[in-house]
Design a protein around this motif. Structure first.
Motif, PDB file in Angstrom:
ATOM      1  N   ASP A   8       0.868  -1.184   0.000  1.00 38.76           N
ATOM      2  CA  ASP A   8       0.000   0.000   0.000  1.00 38.76           C
ATOM      3  C   ASP A   8       0.900   1.228   0.000  1.00 38.76           C
ATOM      4  O   ASP A   8       1.391   1.657   1.045  1.00 38.76           O
ATOM      5  N   ARG A   9       1.100   1.793  -1.173  1.00 36.20           N
ATOM      6  CA  ARG A   9       2.051   2.898  -1.304  1.00 36.20           C
ATOM      7  C   ARG A   9       1.604   4.144  -0.543  1.00 36.20           C
ATOM      8  O   ARG A   9       2.421   4.818   0.092  1.00 36.20           O
ATOM      9  N   ASP A  10       0.319   4.476  -0.617  1.00 33.14           N
ATOM     10  CA  ASP A  10      -0.179   5.658   0.092  1.00 33.14           C
ATOM     11  C   ASP A  10       0.022   5.522   1.596  1.00 33.14           C
ATOM     12  O   ASP A  10       0.416   6.478   2.274  1.00 33.14           O
ATOM     13  N   LYS A  11      -0.265   4.344   2.100  1.00 32.57           N
ATOM     14  CA  LYS A  11      -0.064   4.092   3.532  1.00 32.57           C
ATOM     15  C   LYS A  11       1.413   4.191   3.883  1.00 32.57           C
ATOM     16  O   LYS A  11       1.782   4.705   4.947  1.00 32.57           O
ATOM     17  N   SER A  34      13.243   1.596   5.205  1.00 36.49           N
ATOM     18  CA  SER A  34      12.947   0.293   4.591  1.00 36.49           C
ATOM     19  C   SER A  34      12.554  -0.715   5.655  1.00 36.49           C
ATOM     20  O   SER A  34      11.579  -1.467   5.492  1.00 36.49           O
ATOM     21  N   GLU A  35      13.286  -0.723   6.760  1.00 31.14           N
ATOM     22  CA  GLU A  35      12.967  -1.640   7.854  1.00 31.14           C
ATOM     23  C   GLU A  35      11.603  -1.321   8.452  1.00 31.14           C
ATOM     24  O   GLU A  35      10.826  -2.231   8.764  1.00 31.14           O
ATOM     25  N   ARG A  36      11.329  -0.025   8.597  1.00 33.19           N
ATOM     26  CA  ARG A  36      10.036   0.374   9.166  1.00 33.19           C
ATOM     27  C   ARG A  36       8.884  -0.047   8.264  1.00 33.19           C
ATOM     28  O   ARG A  36       7.812  -0.445   8.742  1.00 33.19           O
ATOM     29  N   LEU A  37       9.100   0.001   6.963  1.00 36.17           N
ATOM     30  CA  LEU A  37       8.064  -0.367   5.992  1.00 36.17           C
ATOM     31  C   LEU A  37       8.028  -1.866   5.716  1.00 36.17           C
ATOM     32  O   LEU A  37       7.095  -2.348   5.073  1.00 36.17           O
ATOM     33  N   GLY A  38       9.041  -2.578   6.169  1.00 39.83           N
ATOM     34  CA  GLY A  38       9.087  -4.007   5.933  1.00 39.83           C
ATOM     35  C   GLY A  38       9.396  -4.369   4.488  1.00 39.83           C
ATOM     36  O   GLY A  38       8.893  -5.366   3.958  1.00 39.83           O
ATOM     37  N   ILE A  39      10.237  -3.550   3.840  1.00 41.84           N
ATOM     38  CA  ILE A  39      10.624  -3.811   2.455  1.00 41.84           C
ATOM     39  C   ILE A  39      12.140  -3.769   2.341  1.00 41.84           C
ATOM     40  O   ILE A  39      12.833  -3.290   3.241  1.00 41.84           O
ATOM     41  N   THR A  40      12.653  -4.267   1.231  1.00 40.82           N
ATOM     42  CA  THR A  40      14.094  -4.227   1.000  1.00 40.82           C
ATOM     43  C   THR A  40      14.501  -2.841   0.495  1.00 40.82           C
ATOM     44  O   THR A  40      13.661  -2.047   0.046  1.00 40.82           O
ATOM     45  N   ARG A  41      15.786  -2.570   0.565  1.00 39.14           N
ATOM     46  CA  ARG A  41      16.284  -1.286   0.049  1.00 39.14           C
ATOM     47  C   ARG A  41      16.005  -1.159  -1.448  1.00 39.14           C
ATOM     48  O   ARG A  41      15.650  -0.078  -1.922  1.00 39.14           O
ATOM     49  N   SER A  42      16.149  -2.255  -2.182  1.00 43.14           N
ATOM     50  CA  SER A  42      15.876  -2.186  -3.624  1.00 43.14           C
ATOM     51  C   SER A  42      14.402  -1.893  -3.872  1.00 43.14           C
ATOM     52  O   SER A  42      14.058  -1.135  -4.788  1.00 43.14           O
ATOM     53  N   SER A  47      10.130   1.773  -5.475  1.00 45.36           N
ATOM     54  CA  SER A  47       8.826   2.358  -5.140  1.00 45.36           C
ATOM     55  C   SER A  47       8.856   3.876  -5.076  1.00 45.36           C
ATOM     56  O   SER A  47       7.898   4.546  -5.477  1.00 45.36           O
ATOM     57  N   PHE A  48       9.953   4.431  -4.560  1.00 43.79           N
ATOM     58  CA  PHE A  48       9.971   5.868  -4.250  1.00 43.79           C
ATOM     59  C   PHE A  48      11.049   6.668  -4.976  1.00 43.79           C
ATOM     60  O   PHE A  48      11.039   7.900  -4.908  1.00 43.79           O
ATOM     61  N   GLY A  49      11.976   6.005  -5.631  1.00 47.18           N
ATOM     62  CA  GLY A  49      13.109   6.732  -6.181  1.00 47.18           C
ATOM     63  C   GLY A  49      14.089   7.005  -5.057  1.00 47.18           C
ATOM     64  O   GLY A  49      14.361   6.129  -4.239  1.00 47.18           O
TER      65      GLY A  49
END
Length: 200
Positions: A8-11, A34-42, A47-49
């Motif tokens: 959920d990008r908006d979230k 990235s850790e806070r969002l639970g995603i990898t750095r890549s 997702s965001f540039g």
């Protein structure tokens, strides 16, 4: 195997906004976010540039939710001075009820970034300049409606902008909305903006 939960990008942008608001831009590294969002750095970069791009997006979101945004939509026949006073009272109440006492994200970011990051500090300083110009336009509108007469509209607009900035900063230390509002109202009265008939 179950399908991965959709991102959920908006979230995510809202989450990042609150992280930067809470911890500041410098502390909100790509790794930390990235850790806070639970995603990898890549995934973050995909997702965001860049982190700078994401900060700009965060500030766009924040600008749609600030308590002064209502000043963008005052009708030509509206009570300009009363609307300005209502906005200031809302700022006092909103900032005082924040359990984390974060103040204003834009002002926090400006204080942190100015002189250190020209690109991002200009994003936030443009928000402050927009607010200042809006105060000046509203004061002109109030003058044209006969709500007040000013000797120096530009100086009064700057005084209102300074009051808004100062209130946001002071609210990080003073957490009682009534105390904040009493001080703000006294200044507004001195500037000829607040009228006793407003009864706010």
């Amino acid at each position: 195997m179950g399908r991965a939960k959709a991102f959920d990008r908006d979230k995510a942008v809202r989450t990042v906004m609150n992280e930067i608001w809470r911890n500041g831009y410098d502390a909100s590294s790509v790794k930390a976010l990235s850790e806070r969002l639970g995603i990898t750095r890549s995934s973050f970069y995909n997702s965001f540039g860049t982190r700078e791009d994401l900060f700009k997006e965060v500030m766009e979101l924040y600008s749609t939710e600030t308590p002064d945004r209502g000043l963008n939509n005052i009708k030509e026949d509206g009570e300009v001075l009363r609307e300005i006073c209502l906005m200031f009272k809302a700022v006092c109440e909103l900032r005082a009820c924040d359990p984390e006492h974060r103040g204003c994200l834009a002002i926090n970011s400006l204080s942190e970034l100015i002189g250190k990051n020209d690109e991002l500090s200009s994003v936030v300083s443009d928000m402050v300049k927009f607010s200042l110009e809006r105060f000046e336009r509203l004061l002109l509108q109030a003058e044209e409606k006969g709500e007040l007469a000013l000797n120096d509209r530009a100086a009064t607009a700057l005084a209102l902008q300074n009051l808004l900035i100062g209130t946001n900063v002071t609210s990080k230390v003073i957490h009682d909305s009534q105390t904040l509002w009493q001080a703000v109202r006294l200044t507004l009265e001195g500037l000829g903006i607040y009228k006793a008939s407003f009864d706010l």
